[in-house]
Scaffold this motif. Structure first.
Motif, short mmCIF file in Angstrom:
data_model
loop_
_atom_site.label_atom_id
_atom_site.label_comp_id
_atom_site.label_asym_id
_atom_site.label_seq_id
_atom_site.Cartn_x
_atom_site.Cartn_y
_atom_site.Cartn_z
N SER A 123 5.18 -11.67 -11.52
CA SER A 123 6.25 -11.16 -10.64
C SER A 123 6.28 -9.64 -10.64
CB SER A 123 7.60 -11.72 -11.09
OG SER A 123 7.89 -11.32 -12.42
N SER A 124 5.99 -9.01 -11.78
CA SER A 124 6.01 -7.54 -11.83
C SER A 124 4.84 -6.95 -11.05
CB SER A 124 5.98 -7.05 -13.28
OG SER A 124 4.78 -7.45 -13.93
N ILE A 125 3.69 -7.61 -11.08
CA ILE A 125 2.54 -7.15 -10.29
C ILE A 125 2.82 -7.30 -8.80
CG2 ILE A 125 0.14 -7.70 -9.68
CD1 ILE A 125 -0.31 -8.37 -12.65
N GLN A 126 3.44 -8.42 -8.42
CA GLN A 126 3.75 -8.65 -7.01
C GLN A 126 4.83 -7.71 -6.51
OE1 GLN A 126 4.59 -12.90 -7.27
NE2 GLN A 126 2.64 -13.40 -6.29
N ALA A 127 5.61 -7.13 -7.44
CA ALA A 127 6.68 -6.21 -7.04
C ALA A 127 6.13 -4.83 -6.65
CB ALA A 127 7.68 -6.05 -8.18
N ILE A 128 4.89 -4.54 -7.01
CA ILE A 128 4.28 -3.26 -6.65
C ILE A 128 3.88 -3.27 -5.19
CG2 ILE A 128 2.43 -1.63 -7.17
CD1 ILE A 128 4.48 -2.01 -9.42
N ASP A 129 4.20 -2.21 -4.48
CA ASP A 129 3.89 -2.10 -3.06
C ASP A 129 2.39 -2.29 -2.82
OD1 ASP A 129 3.72 -1.54 -0.39
OD2 ASP A 129 4.59 0.47 -0.52
N LYS A 130 2.03 -3.22 -1.95
CA LYS A 130 0.62 -3.49 -1.65
C LYS A 130 -0.08 -2.29 -1.04
CE LYS A 130 1.14 -8.48 -1.07
NZ LYS A 130 0.97 -9.64 -0.15
N GLY A 131 0.72 -1.39 -0.47
CA GLY A 131 0.14 -0.19 0.12
C GLY A 131 -0.59 0.66 -0.91
N LEU A 133 -2.33 -0.46 -3.45
CA LEU A 133 -3.65 -1.07 -3.65
C LEU A 133 -4.59 -0.70 -2.51
CD1 LEU A 133 -5.26 -2.98 -5.50
CD2 LEU A 133 -4.44 -4.89 -4.13
N GLU A 134 -4.06 -0.71 -1.31
CA GLU A 134 -4.88 -0.36 -0.14
C GLU A 134 -5.25 1.13 -0.18
OE1 GLU A 134 -2.42 -1.48 3.10
OE2 GLU A 134 -2.61 -3.63 2.72
N ALA A 135 -4.32 1.97 -0.63
CA ALA A 135 -4.62 3.40 -0.72
C ALA A 135 -5.69 3.66 -1.77
CB ALA A 135 -3.34 4.16 -1.07
N ALA A 136 -5.63 2.92 -2.87
CA ALA A 136 -6.63 3.08 -3.93
C ALA A 136 -8.01 2.67 -3.43
CB ALA A 136 -6.24 2.23 -5.15
N LYS A 137 -8.07 1.62 -2.65
CA LYS A 137 -9.35 1.18 -2.09
C LYS A 137 -9.89 2.23 -1.12
CE LYS A 137 -8.55 -3.81 -2.44
NZ LYS A 137 -8.37 -5.08 -1.67
N ALA A 138 -8.98 2.87 -0.39
CA ALA A 138 -9.40 3.91 0.55
C ALA A 138 -9.99 5.11 -0.18
CB ALA A 138 -8.21 4.34 1.40
N LEU A 139 -9.57 5.30 -1.43
CA LEU A 139 -10.09 6.41 -2.24
C LEU A 139 -11.37 6.03 -2.99
CD1 LEU A 139 -6.72 7.73 -3.74
CD2 LEU A 139 -8.14 8.83 -1.99
N GLY A 140 -11.85 4.82 -2.74
CA GLY A 140 -13.11 4.42 -3.35
C GLY A 140 -13.00 3.49 -4.54
N TYR A 141 -11.79 3.08 -4.91
CA TYR A 141 -11.60 2.14 -6.01
C TYR A 141 -12.02 0.73 -5.58
CZ TYR A 141 -8.82 5.35 -8.91
OH TYR A 141 -8.41 6.40 -9.70
N TRP A 148 -6.41 -2.55 -12.34
CA TRP A 148 -6.25 -2.15 -13.74
C TRP A 148 -5.76 -0.72 -13.90
CZ3 TRP A 148 -5.81 -5.24 -17.67
CH2 TRP A 148 -6.37 -6.52 -17.62
N HIS A 149 -6.12 0.18 -12.98
CA HIS A 149 -5.76 1.59 -13.13
C HIS A 149 -4.53 2.01 -12.33
CE1 HIS A 149 -9.33 2.59 -15.47
NE2 HIS A 149 -10.05 1.86 -14.62
N ILE A 150 -4.18 1.27 -11.28
CA ILE A 150 -3.06 1.66 -10.43
C ILE A 150 -1.89 0.67 -10.52
CG2 ILE A 150 -2.33 2.21 -8.09
CD1 ILE A 150 -4.39 4.16 -9.19
N VAL A 151 -2.19 -0.61 -10.29
CA VAL A 151 -1.13 -1.61 -10.17
C VAL A 151 -0.57 -2.03 -11.52
CG1 VAL A 151 -0.56 -3.92 -9.35
CG2 VAL A 151 -2.07 -2.45 -7.99
N ILE A 152 -1.43 -2.44 -12.44
CA ILE A 152 -0.96 -2.98 -13.72
C ILE A 152 -0.16 -1.96 -14.53
CG2 ILE A 152 -1.74 -3.81 -15.98
CD1 ILE A 152 -3.79 -5.52 -14.55
#
Length: 232
Positions: A123-131, A133-141, A148-152
């Motif tokens: 529930s705590s992971i799902q509470a993090i804004d999905k945006g 995760l998408e921003a991290a992917k845009a930066l090459g993650y 592991w580095h942004i959401v958790i």
């Protein structure tokens, strides 16, 4: 209650219970470490896109949450070694597995609480804004690195208050380990009370020791919750 009897019980029993308290704290810390590991792995498994993994994990959660902790402790201590001995004995004749009460307690508590912590983590992971995760992917993650580095790390902050409450509950649930002969507070209290017949005195002292530990821990958890709310 006779004051002299209570004084005698206090002087004779307290040193033994304080020694047992060290065992209880060690047991709680090791069991909670296992529970955190299991909880995080199960939470991530349930958040994955592998459907077969979901089915297995949900079945595992239902079995653990659908049976009492005491039954699980008894099963790990008495039944699990027999099953392992039988299976391994097929290839290694004469093999017999023994498991200590301390190890069985860690496994039983760790698995049981791990299932409940998995819901806290999920529930705590799902509470993090999905945006994010998408921003991290845009930066090459990659998805894994972003998780592991942004959401958790952010989800852990959300999960801290309930994790603290679960640890406090586990500390008290270690008393159930007396049923598998672990020499913790309740087992030593039972032994002393049966020898001296100072039943009221003995269990009052045991209750006070649990209160001395759990009340300050509960206060610390509430302080942490208030501080986290100020920074949200």
């Amino acid at each position: 209650m006779n004051h002299l009897d209570f004084k005698t019980a206090f002087e004779q029993l307290t040193p033994s219970l304080l020694e047992a308290l060290g065992l209880v704290v060690a047991l709680a810390l090791l069991s909670f470490t296992l529970a955190l590991t299991i909880g995080m792995l199960v939470a991530l498994g349930r958040l994955s896109k592998v459907r077969s993994l979901h089915v297995v994990l949900i079945a595992f959660l239902e079995i653990v949450r659908g049976t009492p902790l005491l039954v699980q402790l008894l099963y790990v201590y008495y039944v699990l070694p027999e099953i392992i001995s039988y299976v391994v004995g097929i290839w290694v004749p004469g093999y017999h597995m023994n498991i200590s009460a301390f190890t069985a307690s860690i496994v039983g508590l760790g698995v049981n609480y791990g299932c409940y912590l998995s819901e806290v983590f999920r529930s705590s992971i799902q509470a993090i804004d999905k945006g994010q995760l998408e921003a991290a992917k845009a930066l090459g993650y990659t998805s894994r690195k972003a998780m592991w580095h942004i959401v958790i790390p952010q989800s852990i902050r959300i999960a801290l208050p309930p994790l603290g409450n679960y640890f406090n509950a586990m500390l008290k649930d270690t008393s159930l380990c007396a049923f598998i002969t672990l020499g913790e507070i309740i087992l030593k209290t039972q032994a002393y009370a049966s020898q001296t017949f100072l039943t009221i005195e003995s269990y009052t002292i045991a209750a006070l020791i649990y209160l001395i530990v759990s009340i300050p821990l509960g206060q610390a958890i509430r302080i942490m919750e208030r501080r986290l709310r100020r920074h949200v």
